[in-house]
Design an enzyme around this catalytic site. Structure first.
Site, mmCIF file in Angstrom:
data_model
loop_
_atom_site.group_PDB
_atom_site.id
_atom_site.type_symbol
_atom_site.label_atom_id
_atom_site.label_comp_id
_atom_site.label_asym_id
_atom_site.label_seq_id
_atom_site.Cartn_x
_atom_site.Cartn_y
_atom_site.Cartn_z
ATOM 1 N N ASP A 222 33.201 13.664 -10.152
ATOM 2 C CA ASP A 222 33.612 15.013 -9.787
ATOM 3 C C ASP A 222 32.412 15.840 -9.327
ATOM 4 O O ASP A 222 31.309 15.735 -9.881
ATOM 5 C CB ASP A 222 34.257 15.693 -10.995
ATOM 6 C CG ASP A 222 34.786 17.077 -10.675
ATOM 7 O OD1 ASP A 222 35.636 17.184 -9.775
ATOM 8 O OD2 ASP A 222 34.346 18.049 -11.322
ATOM 9 N N GLU B 163 33.360 13.098 -5.091
ATOM 10 C CA GLU B 163 34.014 14.257 -4.476
ATOM 11 C C GLU B 163 32.941 15.236 -4.025
ATOM 12 O O GLU B 163 32.320 15.911 -4.835
ATOM 13 C CB GLU B 163 34.966 14.928 -5.461
ATOM 14 C CG GLU B 163 35.708 16.130 -4.879
ATOM 15 C CD GLU B 163 35.368 17.459 -5.563
ATOM 16 O OE1 GLU B 163 35.680 18.511 -4.992
ATOM 17 O OE2 GLU B 163 34.772 17.431 -6.654
#
Length: 494
Positions: free
Chosen positions: A235, A265
């Site tokens: 993340d 991400e």
């Protein structure tokens, strides 16, 4: 699963998915069905205890060792269920040959157990390199004691020395400022948005602190062993030191003695920014193809006035296909979220055909597109399972591109000997009915092809030269497969 089988990931959650501790059990129930229609990899949401609200999606991390096992922050279970249910979900996926990607959130901590007095300065939100106050003492939420866990799995306790800054001063009772701790600095090898985008939210983890680095390495090894997950979805990597990320992944792979897959991400629409990051981390992970997502989103709202010949321009799919994970939407882009950029629903079947049936990139389908999003009244995308099945069973062989028209584009795949009845032709339209004569291979001469999207009813017969004229209705996708493949798909249609 065959070694050369096309991979398809599913993001198995959306932001508003039921918070009644049922998702892990749903995974157990649905794992065989997902494998049956062609899913090979599943990305599960953050499994650890959040800092507030048991219905929290999981990105506001409190205790990464609490997977729904301890009475902390008002509950034992997480939003998705218990620790045992999580482990059972992973085992259920493995039983049917599906790899599991765990959502790894390393950048911040939320929901501290106590406040600490720390000297800090305020920095400008729009430019975190710009200091806008003199040093002063704040009451920072930086003491994480995890008393409910009682040192099980780890005795490490977090304090203000392990963070670079926070967005809360308890003396002021407000979150109007970002505070950089005295003697600390933001990581230099992060996104340069807002001057420096190390800080995202909560208490920002200091990746330069040796104790932190050792603890995150120890946690990663524990997590791999304890859960048995196969890969990482990392993340918010643009907020994390690229040097740390490269080193951490290297250590995890060395520990397991295998090339653990990882997807990052990095939410940015400029492919040059993504390429710079990939170069910095020595291409040690894939990235979600955010530029392609934005191109698709723009096309979906252009009322047929988007030039489809440019759809792949300035995307990872074009520049770095081996590092591209393609997607249409996710939990951040869905309606109501801060990064909302939801693709127009009418076009979703068209663009799923694009990412699932193109030879490059690894596609990731969205839970909300497979099952719907009740709270925003988004329905499931028709024949999405069929498209995944076509990818898994038939989308093989050399690709021939026909990206030569503003409103109708297509390609063919010649198939191969390893996959029975493989070979497809794809046409996509964002406006008009269309047709193209495309080469699909001489081995198909005289054979009948049918549109498994069932929009075009007429059959197509391939000529002796291996070409045929394929058709598509306006505003739709046509996916042409052999007659035998078509019959198989109809029998297994949802």
């Amino acid at each position: 699963m065959q070694e050369n089988t096309n991979r398809t990931i599913i993001q198995y959650f959306e932001w508003y998915v039921s918070g009644h501790h049922v998702l892990w059990n749903k995974c157990v129930a649905q794992a065989p069905r997902l494998a049956e229609f062609g899913i090979t990899d599943v990305w599960l949401p953050p499994a650890y205890k959040a800092g507030f609200n048991e219905d929290n999606v999981g990105y506001a991390v409190y205790d990464m060792y609490d997977l729904g096992e301890f009475n902390q922050k008002g509950s034992v279970k997480t939003k998705y269920g218990s620790r045992i249910e999580y482990q059972n979900a992973i085992k259920s996926f493995h039983k049917v040959g599906i790899r599991v990607f765990a959502d790894i959130v390393l950048n911040h901590r939320v929901g501290a157990d106590a406040f600490e007095e720390v000297k800090a300065v305020c920095v400008q939100k729009q430019n975190r390199l710009n200091v806008i106050s003199a040093p002063h003492t704040i009451s920072a939420p930086t003491a994480f004691n995890f008393s409910g866990r009682e040192n099980k799995y780890s005795s490490f306790k977090w304090n203000h020395t392990h963070f670079t800054g926070v967005d809360w001063d308890n003396y002021q009772k407000g979150t109007g400022h970002i505070y950089l701790f005295d003697g600390k600095s933001w990581a230099y090898d992060v996104s340069v948005e807002n001057g420096n985008f190390d800080f995202l939210l909560g208490a920002n983890v200091d990746m330069n602190n040796l104790e932190v680095r050792r603890e995150l390495e120890a946690w990663g090894k524990w997590y791999l062993d304890f859960t048995g997950i196969d890969g990482f979805r990392m993340d918010a990597v643009k907020h994390i030191s690229a040097g740390f990320m490269k080193d951490w992944l290297s250590r995890m792979r060395a520990y397991k003695g295998e090339a653990i897959p990882a997807i990052g991400e990095y939410w940015h629409g400029d492919v040059n920014e993504l390429e710079r990051y990939l170069e910095t981390v020595d291409y040690s992970l894939c990235l979600f193809d955010v530029p392609l997502h934005f191109n698709i989103r723009d096309m979906s709202y252009a009322n047929g006035n988007y030039d489809m010949r440019h759809l792949f321009n300035n995307t990872l799919l074009q520049r770095r296909p081996n590092n591209s994970v393609t997607f249409i939407d996710n939990h951040d882009s869905q309606p109501g979220q801060s990064l909302e950029s939801f693709v127009n629903v009418w076009m979703k079947q068209v663009v799923y055909a694009l990412i699932l049936l193109h030879k490059d990139g690894i596609p990731c389908i969205f839970y909300g597109d497979l099952y719907g999003i009740p709270c925003t009244r988004n329905i499931p995308i028709p024949r999405l399972r069929t498209l995944v099945r076509v990818r898994h069973d038939f989308a093989y062989g050399q690709q021939h591109d026909y990206i030569d028209d503003p409103n109708v584009i297509g390609w063919t795949r010649e198939g191969d000997e390893a996959h029975k009845n493989s070979g497809i032709a794809v046409l996509l339209s964002d406006k008009y009915d269309g047709k193209k004569r495309m080469y699909i291979g001489k081995r198909f001469a005289g054979m009948c092809f049918k549109d498994c999207m069932r929009k075009v009813r007429e059959d197509v017969i391939v000529g002796e030269d291996g070409t045929a004229e394929f058709f598509v209705q306006g505003f739709s996708a046509a996916v042409w497969v052999t007659e035998e493949a078509y019959e198989y798909l109809v029998i297994n249609e949802d």
